[in-house]
Design an enzyme around this catalytic site. Structure first.
Site, mmCIF file in Angstrom:
data_model
loop_
_atom_site.group_PDB
_atom_site.id
_atom_site.type_symbol
_atom_site.label_atom_id
_atom_site.label_comp_id
_atom_site.label_asym_id
_atom_site.label_seq_id
_atom_site.Cartn_x
_atom_site.Cartn_y
_atom_site.Cartn_z
ATOM 1 N N TYR A 18 0.838 -1.197 0.000
ATOM 2 C CA TYR A 18 0.000 0.000 0.000
ATOM 3 C C TYR A 18 0.878 1.254 0.000
ATOM 4 C CZ TYR A 18 -3.681 3.250 1.460
ATOM 5 O OH TYR A 18 -4.571 4.303 1.524
ATOM 6 N N HIS A 22 1.379 4.179 -3.047
ATOM 7 C CA HIS A 22 1.167 5.611 -2.831
ATOM 8 C C HIS A 22 2.450 6.428 -3.011
ATOM 9 C CE1 HIS A 22 -2.727 4.271 -1.469
ATOM 10 N NE2 HIS A 22 -3.117 5.503 -1.745
ATOM 11 N N TYR A 41 -4.033 17.265 -0.012
ATOM 12 C CA TYR A 41 -4.437 15.891 0.341
ATOM 13 C C TYR A 41 -3.235 15.112 0.860
ATOM 14 C CZ TYR A 41 -6.579 11.239 -0.507
ATOM 15 O OH TYR A 41 -7.077 9.969 -0.381
ATOM 16 N N TRP A 76 -8.338 3.211 -10.275
ATOM 17 C CA TRP A 76 -7.507 3.236 -9.066
ATOM 18 C C TRP A 76 -8.208 2.513 -7.918
ATOM 19 C CZ3 TRP A 76 -2.637 4.214 -7.700
ATOM 20 C CH2 TRP A 76 -2.346 4.413 -6.349
#
Length: 110
Positions: A18, A22, A41, A76
């Site tokens: 993960y 990212h 963000y 995504w």
């Protein structure tokens, strides 16, 4: 500008993957977020897989609708779904209870 905080959970055995995903988010997804009104963000992750997300937007409903209708986001989300413990259709939004600048500004007005 509305500040939005949310949480989600990553499967413990998928934390490294993960994080790797990212570190190199697809350019199409980055542009989809930006053009959908998601600003500033960030994602933060604990070692147990709790992820806290934060972003700012002028219009939360419009930002959520725009990203939901984005082709890049659809791909995504499908790609990332197996990483999450509960890949539900919406974020678990947290309620803001304190913001330093708001209180400092309120004190200036007094």
């Amino acid at each position: 500008m509305k500040r939005v905080c949310f949480e989600l959970r990553v499967k413990p055995d998928r934390l490294a993957e993960y994080t790797d995903e990212h570190a190199r988010v697809w350019p199409e997804m980055l542009m989809a977020l930006k053009s959908s009104g998601w600003h500033n963000y960030s994602l933060f992750m604990r070692p147990d897989g709790l992820v806290i997300g934060y972003f700012e937007t002028d219009d939360l409903a419009a930002a959520q609708s725009a990203i939901k209708n984005s082709d890049a986001n659809a791909v995504w989300q499908e790609h990332m779904a197996d990483f999450l413990l509960d890949p539900g259709p919406s974020l678990s939004e947290l309620t803001e209870v304190f913001h330093l600048e708001d209180q400092l500004s309120a004190g200036d007005d007094a």
